[in-house]
Design an enzyme around this catalytic site. Structure first.
Site, PDB file in Angstrom:
ATOM      1  CB  ALA A 241      -0.946  -0.015   1.193  1.00 26.46           C
ATOM      2  CG  HIS A 242      -1.139   5.073   0.452  1.00 26.15           C
ATOM      3  ND1 HIS A 242      -2.123   6.007   0.240  1.00 26.15           N
ATOM      4  CD2 HIS A 242      -1.419   4.525   1.650  1.00 26.15           C
ATOM      5  CE1 HIS A 242      -2.951   6.024   1.258  1.00 26.15           C
ATOM      6  NE2 HIS A 242      -2.540   5.129   2.137  1.00 26.15           N
TER       7      HIS A 242
END
Length: 341
Positions: A241-242
């Site tokens: 994920a980011h």
């Protein structure tokens, strides 16, 4: 035409001690229980020593401790670590088809792209403006490389890889088919039940000598970058994920999910299907066994596990019932302790 490799040639590649006919040749590598006279094999676990004496392999990679279990007629490459030696020789003997050289006529290359020496770009690939491809980069068929992305020398993208804009990928990386790098992170604000998308304007920065398996997704950062440091290996079907930061030398097995803003230290081993919470840190040299559920930071190196090992359904139902009733058991136990005291 099939290439052949002599015992002496292979020994030179790995610095092995030789026993047997130095002129014997093999063509490829096979499992210990199936290898024939034209094949190389290896042993990396002592439980397979029982197979050594009857092995038909042309050449065996073994340790000094394995030698006494081999037939006197066997041709041996004797090394400290047979598995590492196997890995080196597997690269040396690799028969994986090479990518087509040059730039396919159907490739779409925008103005302002900088190409290094000996770059190969496959059929129907799209390279947008501002992209920089280093020397000996290989872009497979149907790949997409977005604006202003930089890919270092010797890196290969297999077919159907998607790399969004403003991504940086280092040298000598290998990215398997179907992987997406730089897609939007999962960033939204909730306004009284209505989701408002937050543009993800950070980058993905990938170091050198990184390998990423098929169909893995690495999201771009919300503001800062998602970072994968040098020598990281990531298996298939992982979700990064980011703003995740993965440290040097860490290995991530298949199906792992990492939530946003997680920091994973150096030289960690993350077992398959593990799920790791975000906005926290895992220190260096941590091993998380398969299907680990990591909800809190890990501050000490070591091996960590969670979950229930496989049981029959009947046993599992009993275990689940006991688990659900543990609070009541604890209350009764405390009540008994009070009476005794």
């Amino acid at each position: 035409m099939q290439k052949s490799y002599s015992l002496q040639e292979l020994a030179t590649q790995i610095g092995a001690t030789v026993r047997g006919n130095t002129d014997v040749v093999v063509e490829n590598i096979a499992p210990l229980d199936k290898a024939q006279s034209n094949q190389l094999t290896f042993i990396s676990n002592v439980k397979f020593r029982v197979l050594l004496k009857d092995s038909k392999a042309g050449i065996l990679i073994v340790s000094e401790e394995d030698v006494e279990h081999c037939s006197p007629e066997s041709n041996l490459l004797i090394v400290k670590d047979p598995y590492v030696a196997y890995a080196i020789l597997a690269q040396y003997m690799d028969s994986t088809p090479k990518a087509a050289q040059g730039i396919a006529k159907s490739a779409v290359i925008f103005d302002g792209v900088l190409l290094g020496e000996n770059v190969s770009i496959g059929a129907n690939a799209v390279i947008e403006e501002g992209v920089v491809l280093g020397d000996n980069v290989i872009i497979g068929a149907n790949c997409f490389v977005g604006k202003n992305t930089k890919i270092g020398s010797g890196t290969q993208l297999w077919a159907n890889v998607t790399v969004y804009h403003n991504v940086e990928i280092g040298a000598n990386c290998l990215i398997q088919s179907g992987t997406v790098i730089g897609s939007d992170g999962f960033g939204y604000a909730n306004d009284r039940g209505r989701w408002i998308k937050i543009p993800q304007v950070g980058q993905v920065i990938i170091g050198n000598n990184v390998e990423i398996g098929a169909n893995t997704c690495i999201d771009r950062g919300a503001l800062d970058a998602t970072i994968i440091e040098d020598n990281v290996i990531i298996d298939n079907l992982c979700q990064i994920a980011h703003n995740v930061h993965i440290g040097t030398g860490t290995a991530v097995a298949g199906g792992v999910i990492m939530a946003g803003s997680l920091t994973v230290g150096r030289y960690c081993l993350i077992g398959g299907a593990s799920v790791i919470n975000g906005h926290m840190e895992i220190c260096d040299k941590v091993t998380i066994t398969g299907m680990g559920m990591v909800m809190r930071p890990i501050t000490e190196p070591g091996v960590y596990s969670s979950g229930i090992p496989l049981q029959t359904n009947k046993e599992w139902r009993k275990t689940a019932a006991l688990t659900l009733g543990i609070d009541g058991i604890n209350k009764r136990l405390k009540a008994l302790e009070k009476k005794i005291s």
